[in-house]
Scaffold this active site. Structure first.
Site, PDB file in Angstrom:
ATOM      1  N   CYS A 159       0.812  -1.230   0.000  1.00  0.00           N
ATOM      2  CA  CYS A 159       0.000   0.000   0.000  1.00  0.00           C
ATOM      3  C   CYS A 159       0.843   1.277   0.000  1.00  0.00           C
ATOM      4  O   CYS A 159       0.316   2.366  -0.213  1.00  0.00           O
ATOM      5  CB  CYS A 159      -0.965  -0.001   1.166  1.00  0.00           C
ATOM      6  SG  CYS A 159      -2.036  -1.447   1.170  1.00  0.00           S
ATOM      7  N   HIS A 180      -2.943   7.171   2.180  1.00  0.00           N
ATOM      8  CA  HIS A 180      -3.446   5.874   1.729  1.00  0.00           C
ATOM      9  C   HIS A 180      -4.861   5.690   2.266  1.00  0.00           C
ATOM     10  O   HIS A 180      -5.136   5.951   3.429  1.00  0.00           O
ATOM     11  CB  HIS A 180      -2.520   4.762   2.226  1.00  0.00           C
ATOM     12  CG  HIS A 180      -3.072   3.392   1.991  1.00  0.00           C
ATOM     13  ND1 HIS A 180      -3.585   3.002   0.776  1.00  0.00           N
ATOM     14  CD2 HIS A 180      -3.211   2.329   2.826  1.00  0.00           C
ATOM     15  CE1 HIS A 180      -4.011   1.758   0.876  1.00  0.00           C
ATOM     16  NE2 HIS A 180      -3.795   1.322   2.102  1.00  0.00           N
ATOM     17  N   ASN A 216     -10.214   0.050  -0.044  1.00  0.00           N
ATOM     18  CA  ASN A 216      -8.747   0.103  -0.020  1.00  0.00           C
ATOM     19  C   ASN A 216      -8.225  -0.531  -1.315  1.00  0.00           C
ATOM     20  O   ASN A 216      -8.334  -1.729  -1.509  1.00  0.00           O
ATOM     21  CB  ASN A 216      -8.257  -0.665   1.212  1.00  0.00           C
ATOM     22  CG  ASN A 216      -6.749  -0.690   1.342  1.00  0.00           C
ATOM     23  OD1 ASN A 216      -6.025  -0.355   0.409  1.00  0.00           O
ATOM     24  ND2 ASN A 216      -6.278  -1.104   2.505  1.00  0.00           N
TER      25      ASN A 216
END
Ligand code: UT7
Length: 325
Positions: A119, A252, A282
């Protein structure tokens, strides 16, 4: 005169299949997995995510996002001399998704490689591209985050499968005497490998171990809020700036509570935090460039503004990029 790298175009792409929480809850219930819209919204802020069709890979999503970014920059694929794709869900074990993307774009000859930092991948990729442009090794880079996380989700594990989605975001970075990227800050601590991983690997033509995502959500959460504050302060200090000077924080997009906590620690109002987790879930390495492009195209993020990109994820990896748009 200092040579900077500057974003001259952004783009993004979400696969058309959108699942609201209600859609996903229904699909999971049919498999005997119990969850609810209330739980997902309250604990994560997520309301919907997009899933790619089975024959669509990260390079396909990357291609659409890249074409948009190139168009915004007024460049052709042949103008690009560096392609970096951040992904943990590459099309193939090898070659890199960046090489596949390069060919799909109709370009050849420039450098192309993938960055694997889960990520934090986009922030890592931007840092590498910035260094290559500053050093003169590249002039015009395409930096992409692209993921099909739906392929590595365990749809029997409600603690992870409700969290992730698919998508891609891209930027064109060009050499410029005008800033540009002001400072970068990258970190990793491999002792945390086990709290977020896909432990399988390929041997003798078979996947050995588990090919699906495993996460200790609470451990990741606790680490994330600490390192996001640290990295934000570090990158600001490198550029001689204060948190209050930030026009936008683009963290993020994993969980709205992590973003709220980071903003609170930096004494930043949520009006200065770009949030797309509600609509995208996500999307790992794609989340930051997707949020950046949503802000630019929505007319919220404007030329000249001070913007911080932040990533955190498996590895454990984390980092930040501070830039003037
Ligand atoms: O992208 C890389 C970075 N990743 C992240 O940053 C993710 C970080 N972690 C998180 O965002 C959060 O920890 C989660 C969203 C993953 C979990 O939220 P939480 O508030 O930490 O929940 P929890 O793990 O403490 O679980 C609370 C309860 C448990 O039930 P009991 O033991 O209290 O009875 C879980 O079994 O919620 C239950 N639960 C669910 N219930 C309904 C877990 N998942 C679900 C679900 N639906 N999908």
């Amino acid at each position: 005169m200092r040579r900077y790298s500057r974003i001259t175009g952004t783009g993004s792409y979400l696969p058309p299949r959108r699942l609201s929480n209600a859609d996903l809850v229904r699909e999971l219930a049919a498999k005997g997995v119990e969850t609810s819209d209330e739980w997902i919204v309250e604990r994560t802020g997520i309301r919907a995510r997009h899933f790619a069709e089975p024959d669509v890979g990260s390079s396909d999503l990357a291609l659409k996002a890249s074409q948009q970014a190139l168009q915004a920059a007024g460049l052709a694929p042949t103008d690009i001399d560096l392609i970096i794709v951040a992904t943990s869900t590459p099309d193939m074990v090898f070659p890199s998704t960046a090489c596949i993307l390069q060919h799909k774009l109709g370009s050849a000859g420039g450098a192309a490689f993938d960055v694997q930092a889960v990520c934090s991948g986009f922030v890592y990729a931007m840092t590498v591209a910035d260094a290559m442009i500053q050093s003169g090794a590249a002039n015009r880079a395409l930096v992409v985050g692209a993921e099909v996380f739906s392929r590595i989700l365990d749809f029997k594990d409600r603690t992870t499968c409700v969290l992730f989605g698919d998508g891609a975001g891209a930027v064109v970075l060009e050499a410029s005497d005008k800033p540009g990227i002001l400072a970068t800050d990258l970190h990793a601590d491999g002792k945390h490998v086990d709290i977020l991983c896909v432990p399988g690997h390929v041997t003798g033509g078979q996947v050995l171990g588990d090919p699906l995502l495993k996460m200790d959500g609470q451990a990741v959460f606790k680490l994330a809020v600490g390192v996001l504050e640290e990295s934000a302060r570090a990158v600001l200090a490198k550029a001689g700036k204060e948190p209050a000077q930030l026009d936008w924080l683009i963290p993020h997009q994993a969980n709205i509570r992590i973003m709220q906590s980071t903003a609170k620690r930096l004494k930043l109002s949520m009006d200065h935090v770009m949030v797309t987790v509600d609509q995208h879930g996500n999307t790992s390495a794609a989340s930051v460039p997707l949020a950046l492009d949503a802000g630019v195209r929505g007319g919220r993020i404007l030329p000249g503004q001070l913007v911080m990109l932040e990533g955190v994820g498996g590895g454990f990896t984390w980092g930040a990029v501070l830039l003037n748009l």
